[in-house]
Design an enzyme around this catalytic site. Structure first.
Site, PDB file in Angstrom:
ATOM      1  N   ASP A  16       6.141   2.734   2.328  1.00 40.03           N
ATOM      2  CA  ASP A  16       5.261   2.815   1.179  1.00 40.03           C
ATOM      3  C   ASP A  16       5.101   4.325   0.918  1.00 40.03           C
ATOM      4  OD1 ASP A  16       3.096   1.959  -0.608  1.00 40.03           O
ATOM      5  OD2 ASP A  16       1.828   2.968   0.848  1.00 40.03           O
ATOM      6  N   LEU A  17       4.736   4.690  -0.301  1.00 37.99           N
ATOM      7  CA  LEU A  17       4.675   6.130  -0.602  1.00 37.99           C
ATOM      8  C   LEU A  17       3.242   6.668  -0.513  1.00 37.99           C
ATOM      9  CD1 LEU A  17       6.300   8.615  -1.523  1.00 37.99           C
ATOM     10  CD2 LEU A  17       6.017   7.840  -3.868  1.00 37.99           C
ATOM     11  N   ASP A  18       2.389   6.202  -1.453  1.00 39.02           N
ATOM     12  CA  ASP A  18       1.009   6.704  -1.492  1.00 39.02           C
ATOM     13  C   ASP A  18       0.250   6.298  -0.235  1.00 39.02           C
ATOM     14  OD1 ASP A  18       1.499   7.609  -4.051  1.00 39.02           O
ATOM     15  OD2 ASP A  18       0.612   5.890  -5.038  1.00 39.02           O
TER      16      ASP A  18
ATOM     17  N   ARG B  62      -1.240  -0.924 -11.176  1.00 39.17           N
ATOM     18  CA  ARG B  62      -2.148  -0.210 -12.079  1.00 39.17           C
ATOM     19  C   ARG B  62      -3.073  -1.164 -12.847  1.00 39.17           C
ATOM     20  NH1 ARG B  62       1.056   3.361 -16.108  1.00 39.17           N
ATOM     21  NH2 ARG B  62       2.025   3.945 -14.139  1.00 39.17           N
TER      22      ARG B  62
ATOM     23  N   SER C 195       7.422   1.120  -3.083  1.00 41.68           N
ATOM     24  CA  SER C 195       6.119   1.523  -3.625  1.00 41.68           C
ATOM     25  C   SER C 195       5.764   0.746  -4.892  1.00 41.68           C
ATOM     26  CB  SER C 195       6.175   3.022  -3.954  1.00 41.68           C
ATOM     27  OG  SER C 195       5.068   3.409  -4.731  1.00 41.68           O
ATOM     28  N   ALA C 196       4.474   0.522  -5.072  1.00 42.11           N
ATOM     29  CA  ALA C 196       3.994  -0.148  -6.286  1.00 42.11           C
ATOM     30  C   ALA C 196       3.942   0.816  -7.464  1.00 42.11           C
ATOM     31  CB  ALA C 196       2.597  -0.704  -6.032  1.00 42.11           C
ATOM     32  N   SER C 197       4.084   2.103  -7.191  1.00 46.45           N
ATOM     33  CA  SER C 197       3.847   3.102  -8.235  1.00 46.45           C
ATOM     34  C   SER C 197       5.011   3.265  -9.208  1.00 46.45           C
ATOM     35  CB  SER C 197       3.550   4.458  -7.587  1.00 46.45           C
ATOM     36  OG  SER C 197       3.395   5.420  -8.615  1.00 46.45           O
TER      37      SER C 197
ATOM     38  N   ASN D 169       5.177   5.938 -10.808  1.00 48.06           N
ATOM     39  CA  ASN D 169       5.343   7.403 -10.786  1.00 48.06           C
ATOM     40  C   ASN D 169       6.015   7.892  -9.500  1.00 48.06           C
ATOM     41  OD1 ASN D 169       3.882   8.041 -13.304  1.00 48.06           O
ATOM     42  ND2 ASN D 169       2.138   7.145 -12.238  1.00 48.06           N
TER      43      ASN D 169
ATOM     44  N   LYS E 297      -6.180   0.426  -3.281  1.00 43.65           N
ATOM     45  CA  LYS E 297      -4.997   0.977  -2.607  1.00 43.65           C
ATOM     46  C   LYS E 297      -3.853  -0.047  -2.541  1.00 43.65           C
ATOM     47  CE  LYS E 297      -7.062   4.611   0.087  1.00 43.65           C
ATOM     48  NZ  LYS E 297      -7.442   5.095   1.403  1.00 43.65           N
ATOM     49  N   GLY E 298      -2.667   0.391  -2.959  1.00 45.55           N
ATOM     50  CA  GLY E 298      -1.486  -0.466  -2.883  1.00 45.55           C
ATOM     51  C   GLY E 298      -1.415  -1.504  -3.990  1.00 45.55           C
TER      52      GLY E 298
ATOM     53  N   THR F 197      -1.576  10.991  -2.187  1.00 43.60           N
ATOM     54  CA  THR F 197      -1.842  10.852  -3.623  1.00 43.60           C
ATOM     55  C   THR F 197      -3.063   9.980  -3.888  1.00 43.60           C
ATOM     56  OG1 THR F 197      -0.111   9.227  -3.489  1.00 43.60           O
ATOM     57  CG2 THR F 197       0.395  11.226  -4.708  1.00 43.60           C
TER      58      THR F 197
ATOM     59  N   GLU G 286       3.066   0.868   6.025  1.00 46.55           N
ATOM     60  CA  GLU G 286       2.130   0.611   4.915  1.00 46.55           C
ATOM     61  C   GLU G 286       0.704   1.016   5.249  1.00 46.55           C
ATOM     62  OE1 GLU G 286       1.001  -0.441   2.072  1.00 46.55           O
ATOM     63  OE2 GLU G 286       2.803  -1.118   1.075  1.00 46.55           O
ATOM     64  N   ASP G 287      -0.020   1.491   4.224  1.00 46.40           N
ATOM     65  CA  ASP G 287      -1.433   1.828   4.454  1.00 46.40           C
ATOM     66  C   ASP G 287      -2.381   0.836   3.767  1.00 46.40           C
ATOM     67  OD1 ASP G 287      -0.811   2.683   1.792  1.00 46.40           O
ATOM     68  OD2 ASP G 287      -2.600   3.936   1.819  1.00 46.40           O
TER      69      ASP G 287
ATOM     70  N   LYS H 109       2.614  -6.269  -4.878  1.00 49.62           N
ATOM     71  CA  LYS H 109       2.182  -6.596  -3.522  1.00 49.62           C
ATOM     72  C   LYS H 109       0.838  -7.324  -3.635  1.00 49.62           C
ATOM     73  CE  LYS H 109       4.003  -2.117  -1.944  1.00 49.62           C
ATOM     74  NZ  LYS H 109       3.691  -0.775  -1.490  1.00 49.62           N
TER      75      LYS H 109
HETATM   76  P1  B16 Z   1       0.937   3.904 -10.655  1.00 44.89           P
HETATM   77  P2  B16 Z   1       2.003   2.672  -3.112  1.00 44.89           P
HETATM   78  C1  B16 Z   1       0.414   2.397  -5.251  1.00 44.89           C
HETATM   79  O1  B16 Z   1       1.402   3.099  -4.566  1.00 44.89           O
HETATM   80  C2  B16 Z   1      -0.962   3.001  -5.021  1.00 44.89           C
HETATM   81  O2  B16 Z   1      -1.357   2.855  -3.673  1.00 44.89           O
HETATM   82  C3  B16 Z   1      -1.982   2.303  -5.897  1.00 44.89           C
HETATM   83  O3  B16 Z   1      -3.252   2.885  -5.723  1.00 44.89           O
HETATM   84  C4  B16 Z   1      -1.528   2.423  -7.364  1.00 44.89           C
HETATM   85  O4  B16 Z   1      -2.425   1.749  -8.225  1.00 44.89           O
HETATM   86  C5  B16 Z   1      -0.127   1.846  -7.509  1.00 44.89           C
HETATM   87  O5  B16 Z   1       0.750   2.515  -6.629  1.00 44.89           O
HETATM   88  C6  B16 Z   1       0.399   1.964  -8.917  1.00 44.89           C
HETATM   89  O6  B16 Z   1       0.581   3.332  -9.209  1.00 44.89           O
HETATM   90  O7  B16 Z   1      -0.279   3.780 -11.495  1.00 44.89           O
HETATM   91  O8  B16 Z   1       1.352   5.322 -10.354  1.00 44.89           O
HETATM   92  O9  B16 Z   1       2.097   3.079 -11.185  1.00 44.89           O
HETATM   93  O10 B16 Z   1       0.868   2.803  -2.147  1.00 44.89           O
HETATM   94  O11 B16 Z   1       2.533   1.256  -3.280  1.00 44.89           O
HETATM   95  O12 B16 Z   1       3.096   3.704  -2.898  1.00 44.89           O
HETATM   96 MG    MG Z   2       0.050   2.948  -0.130  1.00 44.89          MG
END
Ligand code: B16
Ligand code: MG
Length: 217
Positions: free
Chosen positions: A10-12, A50, A115-117, A119, A46-47, A18, A170-171, A146
């Site tokens: 996982d990234l964040d 958006r 990662s869910a992000s 970005n 977290k995780g 972040t 994962e966190d 997730k």
């Molecule tokens: P974005 P991960 C997740 O990243 C974050 O933990 C979570 O807080 C965030 O809402 C999600 O990404 C979406 O991010 O708005 O940048 O698309 O922990 O899965 O790496």
């Molecule tokens: Mg995370």
């Protein structure tokens, strides 16, 4: 003991710090909408994707909104967040993360981001972490968030490693559940209290030995 060949990160909150920027951007939105938002409440985001994060935030603020308002607010939060992360560099990599990735590579593991992000690419490029990974699965490539296992199953597929031979780092609670549903081993990064379903929980990657860790899975 199985030889774990695929390592999915996982990234964040696992490799980079972040979470604080997500928190600051959501807090700014909450304040604009007229309510306060604490760090403890932020744990629930977290995780989480958006749009789901926005739903949780609005539930906390007891605010009802139309779909177009929600899209506008999520976009506004993302603009602030992207502004914060545009200044990120290698100093935002969490302690021990680079050393752990280097050791995993030396041991011949295949590495992926799960990662869910949406970005994730900006973060990987700004911090210089991108070259470590054989596959990057982020929020732009998945249709289900997730705790659905899709993100990790896609990562295993791109790594060409059977899911049962993968380990997820994962966190978040949702991420640990996703890893278990994918049939993978799960290493929780953080507190045992939040991550009770993980196979092992360590406070961070700082000082963690990749070789020793996989022996216990
Ligand atoms: P974005 P991960 C997740 O990243 C974050 O933990 C979570 O807080 C965030 O809402 C999600 O990404 C979406 O991010 O708005 O940048 O698309 O922990 O899965 O790496
Ligand atoms: Mg995370």
């Amino acid at each position: 003991m199985k030889e774990r060949k695929g390592f999915i990160f996982d990234l964040d909150g696992v490799l980079v710090d972040t979470a604080k920027y997500h928190y600051l951007a959501w807090k700014r939105l909450a304040e604009e909408l007229g309510f306060s938002f604490t760090e403890e409440q932020n744990e629930r985001l977290k995780g989480v994707s958006r749009m789901r994060s926005l739903d949780i935030l609005l539930e906390i603020g007891n605010i009802k909104a139309s779909e177009s308002e929600k899209n506008e607010w999520a976009a506004r939060k993302n603009e602030w967040y992207v502004e914060y992360i545009s200044n990120m560099d290698a100093s935002h990599i969490l302690p021990g993360a680079t050393e752990f990735l280097v050791e995993a590579k030396e041991l011949g593991k295949r590495l992926a981001i799960g990662s869910a992000s949406k970005n994730a690419m900006i973060i990987l490029k700004n911090t210089g972490l991108f070259p470590y990974f054989d596959a990057v699965i982020d929020g732009n490539k998945v249709t289900k968030a997730k705790p659905d296992p899709e993100v990790f199953l896609l990562a295993a597929e791109e790594l060409e490693v059977d899911p049962t031979l993968c380990v997820v780092f994962e966190d978040s609670e949702a991420g640990i559940e996703a890893a278990k549903r994918a049939g993978m081993a799960a290493v929780g990064i953080g507190s045992k209290e939040h991550l009770s379903k993980a196979d092992i929980v360590i406070p961070s990657l700082k000082g963690a030995s990749c070789k020793e860790l996989v022996k216990s899975l």
